[in-house]
Enzyme design. Structure first.
Site, PDB file in Angstrom:
ATOM      1  N   CYS A  26       0.678  -1.271   0.186  1.00 15.01           N
ATOM      2  CA  CYS A  26       0.009  -0.022  -0.132  1.00 15.01           C
ATOM      3  C   CYS A  26       0.771   1.432  -0.020  1.00 15.01           C
ATOM      4  O   CYS A  26       0.351   2.231  -0.081  1.00 15.01           O
ATOM      5  CB  CYS A  26      -0.800   0.165   1.285  1.00 15.01           C
ATOM      6  SG  CYS A  26      -1.935  -1.485   1.291  1.00 15.01           S
ATOM      7  N   CYS A  39     -12.961   0.775   8.551  1.00 20.59           N
ATOM      8  CA  CYS A  39     -12.265   0.222   7.513  1.00 20.59           C
ATOM      9  C   CYS A  39     -11.966   1.160   6.338  1.00 20.59           C
ATOM     10  O   CYS A  39     -13.062   1.756   6.049  1.00 20.59           O
ATOM     11  CB  CYS A  39     -12.577  -1.218   7.168  1.00 20.59           C
ATOM     12  SG  CYS A  39     -12.842  -2.587   8.208  1.00 20.59           S
ATOM     13  N   SER A  40     -11.040   1.172   5.745  1.00 19.33           N
ATOM     14  CA  SER A  40     -11.116   1.953   4.319  1.00 19.33           C
ATOM     15  C   SER A  40     -11.770   0.893   3.252  1.00 19.33           C
ATOM     16  O   SER A  40     -11.772  -0.328   3.882  1.00 19.33           O
ATOM     17  CB  SER A  40      -9.467   2.167   3.713  1.00 19.33           C
ATOM     18  OG  SER A  40      -8.910   0.881   3.862  1.00 19.33           O
ATOM     19  N   LYS A  88     -10.038   6.329   4.784  1.00 18.95           N
ATOM     20  CA  LYS A  88     -11.386   5.889   5.110  1.00 18.95           C
ATOM     21  C   LYS A  88     -12.514   6.413   4.238  1.00 18.95           C
ATOM     22  O   LYS A  88     -13.596   5.665   3.926  1.00 18.95           O
ATOM     23  CB  LYS A  88     -11.579   6.455   6.633  1.00 18.95           C
ATOM     24  CG  LYS A  88     -12.959   6.309   7.120  1.00 18.95           C
ATOM     25  CD  LYS A  88     -13.219   4.596   7.342  1.00 18.95           C
ATOM     26  CE  LYS A  88     -14.647   4.274   7.187  1.00 18.95           C
ATOM     27  NZ  LYS A  88     -15.096   4.115   5.981  1.00 18.95           N
ATOM     28  N   HIS A 109      -9.466   4.079  -1.007  1.00 19.20           N
ATOM     29  CA  HIS A 109      -7.999   3.479  -0.956  1.00 19.20           C
ATOM     30  C   HIS A 109      -7.701   2.377  -1.847  1.00 19.20           C
ATOM     31  O   HIS A 109      -7.500   1.155  -1.873  1.00 19.20           O
ATOM     32  CB  HIS A 109      -7.818   2.720   0.640  1.00 19.20           C
ATOM     33  CG  HIS A 109      -6.412   2.094   0.722  1.00 19.20           C
ATOM     34  ND1 HIS A 109      -5.365   2.649   0.240  1.00 19.20           N
ATOM     35  CD2 HIS A 109      -6.133   1.259   1.726  1.00 19.20           C
ATOM     36  CE1 HIS A 109      -4.286   2.105   0.687  1.00 19.20           C
ATOM     37  NE2 HIS A 109      -4.725   1.214   1.540  1.00 19.20           N
TER      38      HIS A 109
HETATM   39  N1  COA Z   1     -16.682   1.974   4.744  1.00 18.76           N
HETATM   40  C1  COA Z   1     -17.967   2.361   4.626  1.00 18.76           C
HETATM   41  N2  COA Z   1     -19.026   1.721   3.911  1.00 18.76           N
HETATM   42  C2  COA Z   1     -18.259   0.614   3.164  1.00 18.76           C
HETATM   43  C3  COA Z   1     -17.059   0.215   3.388  1.00 18.76           C
HETATM   44  C4  COA Z   1     -16.171   1.012   4.173  1.00 18.76           C
HETATM   45  N3  COA Z   1     -15.081   0.673   4.379  1.00 18.76           N
HETATM   46  N4  COA Z   1     -16.833  -0.879   2.628  1.00 18.76           N
HETATM   47  C5  COA Z   1     -18.193  -1.329   1.974  1.00 18.76           C
HETATM   48  N5  COA Z   1     -18.843  -0.094   2.349  1.00 18.76           N
HETATM   49  C6  COA Z   1     -20.470  -0.032   2.052  1.00 18.76           C
HETATM   50  C7  COA Z   1     -20.765  -0.327   0.687  1.00 18.76           C
HETATM   51  O1  COA Z   1     -20.794   0.887  -0.270  1.00 18.76           O
HETATM   52  C8  COA Z   1     -22.055  -1.147   0.735  1.00 18.76           C
HETATM   53  O2  COA Z   1     -22.981  -0.038   0.767  1.00 18.76           O
HETATM   54  P1  COA Z   1     -24.658   0.075   0.143  1.00 18.76           P
HETATM   55  O3  COA Z   1     -24.943  -1.420   0.615  1.00 18.76           O
HETATM   56  O4  COA Z   1     -25.287   0.995   0.848  1.00 18.76           O
HETATM   57  O5  COA Z   1     -24.110  -0.200  -1.398  1.00 18.76           O
HETATM   58  C9  COA Z   1     -22.191  -1.866   2.048  1.00 18.76           C
HETATM   59  O6  COA Z   1     -21.105  -1.018   3.039  1.00 18.76           O
HETATM   60  C10 COA Z   1     -21.669  -3.277   1.660  1.00 18.76           C
HETATM   61  O7  COA Z   1     -20.446  -3.422   0.733  1.00 18.76           O
HETATM   62  P2  COA Z   1     -19.692  -4.701   0.411  1.00 18.76           P
HETATM   63  O8  COA Z   1     -18.725  -4.303  -0.514  1.00 18.76           O
HETATM   64  O9  COA Z   1     -20.642  -5.811   0.248  1.00 18.76           O
HETATM   65  O10 COA Z   1     -18.898  -4.894   1.625  1.00 18.76           O
HETATM   66  P3  COA Z   1     -18.052  -5.831   2.022  1.00 18.76           P
HETATM   67  O11 COA Z   1     -18.527  -6.600   3.290  1.00 18.76           O
HETATM   68  O12 COA Z   1     -17.318  -7.154   1.109  1.00 18.76           O
HETATM   69  O13 COA Z   1     -16.532  -5.267   2.273  1.00 18.76           O
HETATM   70  C11 COA Z   1     -14.882  -4.421   4.186  1.00 18.76           C
HETATM   71  C12 COA Z   1     -16.408  -4.449   3.472  1.00 18.76           C
HETATM   72  C13 COA Z   1     -14.581  -3.834   5.105  1.00 18.76           C
HETATM   73  C14 COA Z   1     -14.689  -6.187   4.358  1.00 18.76           C
HETATM   74  C15 COA Z   1     -14.335  -4.148   2.564  1.00 18.76           C
HETATM   75  O14 COA Z   1     -14.203  -2.825   2.357  1.00 18.76           O
HETATM   76  C16 COA Z   1     -12.287  -4.170   3.165  1.00 18.76           C
HETATM   77  O15 COA Z   1     -11.997  -5.349   3.122  1.00 18.76           O
HETATM   78  N6  COA Z   1     -12.022  -3.019   3.515  1.00 18.76           N
HETATM   79  C17 COA Z   1     -10.688  -3.123   3.839  1.00 18.76           C
HETATM   80  C18 COA Z   1      -9.675  -2.953   2.856  1.00 18.76           C
HETATM   81  C19 COA Z   1      -8.040  -3.329   3.191  1.00 18.76           C
HETATM   82  O16 COA Z   1      -7.769  -4.122   3.816  1.00 18.76           O
HETATM   83  N7  COA Z   1      -7.186  -2.601   2.328  1.00 18.76           N
HETATM   84  C20 COA Z   1      -5.812  -2.607   2.641  1.00 18.76           C
HETATM   85  C21 COA Z   1      -5.493  -1.928   4.101  1.00 18.76           C
HETATM   86  S1  COA Z   1      -3.778  -2.358   4.477  1.00 18.76           S
END
Ligand code: COA
Length: 382
Positions: A83, A204-205, A326, A330
């Site tokens: 990242c 989470c981002s 956030k 990202h």
């Molecule tokens: N913050 C706010 N809203 C979020 C979000 C976040 N991080 N991630 C997803 N959403 C929202 C989506 O827009 C969606 O909204 P909607 O229903 O109104 O359309 C809803 O939440 C569900 O989204 P979805 O894509 O199904 O979520 P998910 O459960 O598959 O993924 C996480 C959520 C947190 C697991 C995923 O965003 C993630 O893995 N984040 C971390 C990424 C990471 O690790 N990056 C590297 C860092 S070192």
């Protein structure tokens, strides 16, 4: 070494950009930067990218992206540091211009995460495979362990973590390029879906697509391309143990601390001289740990400082005015350059409703994985 300036920037919106391919994203950001500088010439290109191969099956991004710009023939190199790939690409470009090797160098970052790949597994390839991933740990899981350690050692609370998200969503609401532009409350953060205890969805981002690019040249030539260049005062980079279990203190980011120390020394500045900072808040706990590693607050006090409003717009040291990872999003390889663009706009007075009044010195901090690689740059209005 020569003084180096950033003279132009370009950036796509961040989000789920199904209509744009990896190369479309890169081209849009890079051409915007070239257009602003009114040039069609480059001496070299650096492309920050974490995992084009695993996300979309595309490696060998240097020549691909040079060709995308109609510039086949120009030296072009992909830079990878998980990242922190974007920050590492900026550092490579900075060193090339500072050394006198090249004059006009593009530092860009790009990632397309929403294209069907198993994102959690791809991201996990930036952790220690043998001692962490093999046992089932994911990135939300690693940062959850860091959060637990910080809570236990320093008394940081779930509310402290939630306030980071509330602040960054509030800032992001003013950023037209941000993935999420809605504000959230502490209650919403604390009741959002549990991802890896104690981290919830709103800690989470997100998973994002996007690209960002900046154009560098010797400070002495900057006025050929813009009347408002921004000088790169310092570049610091460091690494630490990959695995959390191998670190002296899992709640302290050694690599960030060392990279920040190197940047402060090179700039001849300290944390009190920074007017605005973009830091790597891939999870809310990360922002708190970075604030402590960069000495913006005392160790263990970042939660309290955040709750007191010190890091919000109008506070003592505004942090992540872009919305941070956030809220802005990202796209991992692009993040380090997007952070620099926020500082570039702040120091040029172009940040609109996010503007920090009279910002003269800014800092951008980017890190890879759970913090094993870290890059810190310091910038100054000219
Ligand atoms: N913050 C706010 N809203 C979020 C979000 C976040 N991080 N991630 C997803 N959403 C929202 C989506 O827009 C969606 O909204 P909607 O229903 O109104 O359309 C809803 O939440 C569900 O989204 P979805 O894509 O199904 O979520 P998910 O459960 O598959 O993924 C996480 C959520 C947190 C697991 C995923 O965003 C993630 O893995 N984040 C971390 C990424 C990471 O690790 N990056 C590297 C860092 S070192």
């Amino acid at each position: 070494m020569r003084d180096v300036a950033i003279v132009a920037a370009g950036m796509t919106p961040f989000g789920e950009l199904w209509q744009w391919s990896l190369r479309d994203l890169f081209g849009a950001a890079a051409l915007e930067a070239l257009r602003h500088a009114r040039t069609d010439h480059l001496d070299a290109i650096y492309v920050g990218n974490m995992s084009g191969g695993q996300f979309v099956g595309q490696e060998h991004l240097g020549p691909l992206m040079a060709d995308q710009l109609g510039m086949a023939g120009v030296p072009a190199t992909r830079v990878e540091s998980a990242c922190a790939s974007g920050g590492a690409a900026l550092r490579a470009a900075f060193l090339e211009v500072a050394s006198g090797m090249s004059d006009l160098v593009l530092a860009a970052g790009v990632e397309k995460m929403n294209d069907g790949a198993d994102v959690t597994s791809v991201l996990a390839s930036a952790a220690d495979q043998e001692s962490e991933v093999y046992h089932g740990v994911t990135f939300p899981g690693l940062y959850a362990l860091i959060a637990r350690a910080h809570m236990e050692t320093h008394g940081t609370t779930l509310e402290d973590l939630a306030v980071v998200s509330v602040k960054n969503h509030r800032h992001g609401a003013h950023n037209p390029k941000a993935q999420f532009r809605q504000e959230v409350t502490v209650d919403q953060v604390m009741s959002s879906a549990l991802v890896a205890d104690p981290l919830r969805l709103l800690h989470c981002s997100p998973v994002s697509d996007g690209a960002a690019a900046v154009l560098l040249c010797p400070l002495g030539r900057a006025k050929e391309f813009t009347d408002r260049p921004v000088k790169i005062r310092a570049s610091g980079m460091a690494t630490s143990a990959m695995a959390l279990a191998d670190r002296r203190d899992p709640a302290f980011l050694d690599a960030v601390s060392v990279a920040g120390g190197r940047a402060y020394t090179m700039a001849g500045l300290g944390p009190a001289d920074i007017d605005v900072a973009e830091v790597h808040d891939c999870f809310t706990i990360a922002e708190l740990c970075v604030l402590e590693a960069l000495c913006f607050t005392e160790r263990g006090r970042a939660g309290e400082a955040t709750r007191a409003g010190e890091t919000t717009l109008g506070g003592r040291i505004p942090v992540n005015t872009s919305g941070g990872l956030k809220a802005k999003g990202h796209p991992v390889g692009a993040t380090g350059i997007a952070q620099v663009i926020e500082i570039f706009e702040q120091l040029r007075g172009e940040a609109g409703e996010r503007q920090v009044p009279d910002a003269a010195v800014g800092l951008a901090q980017n890190m890879g994985g759970s913090g094993a690689s870290a890059v810190v740059h310091i910038f100054e209005r000219v």
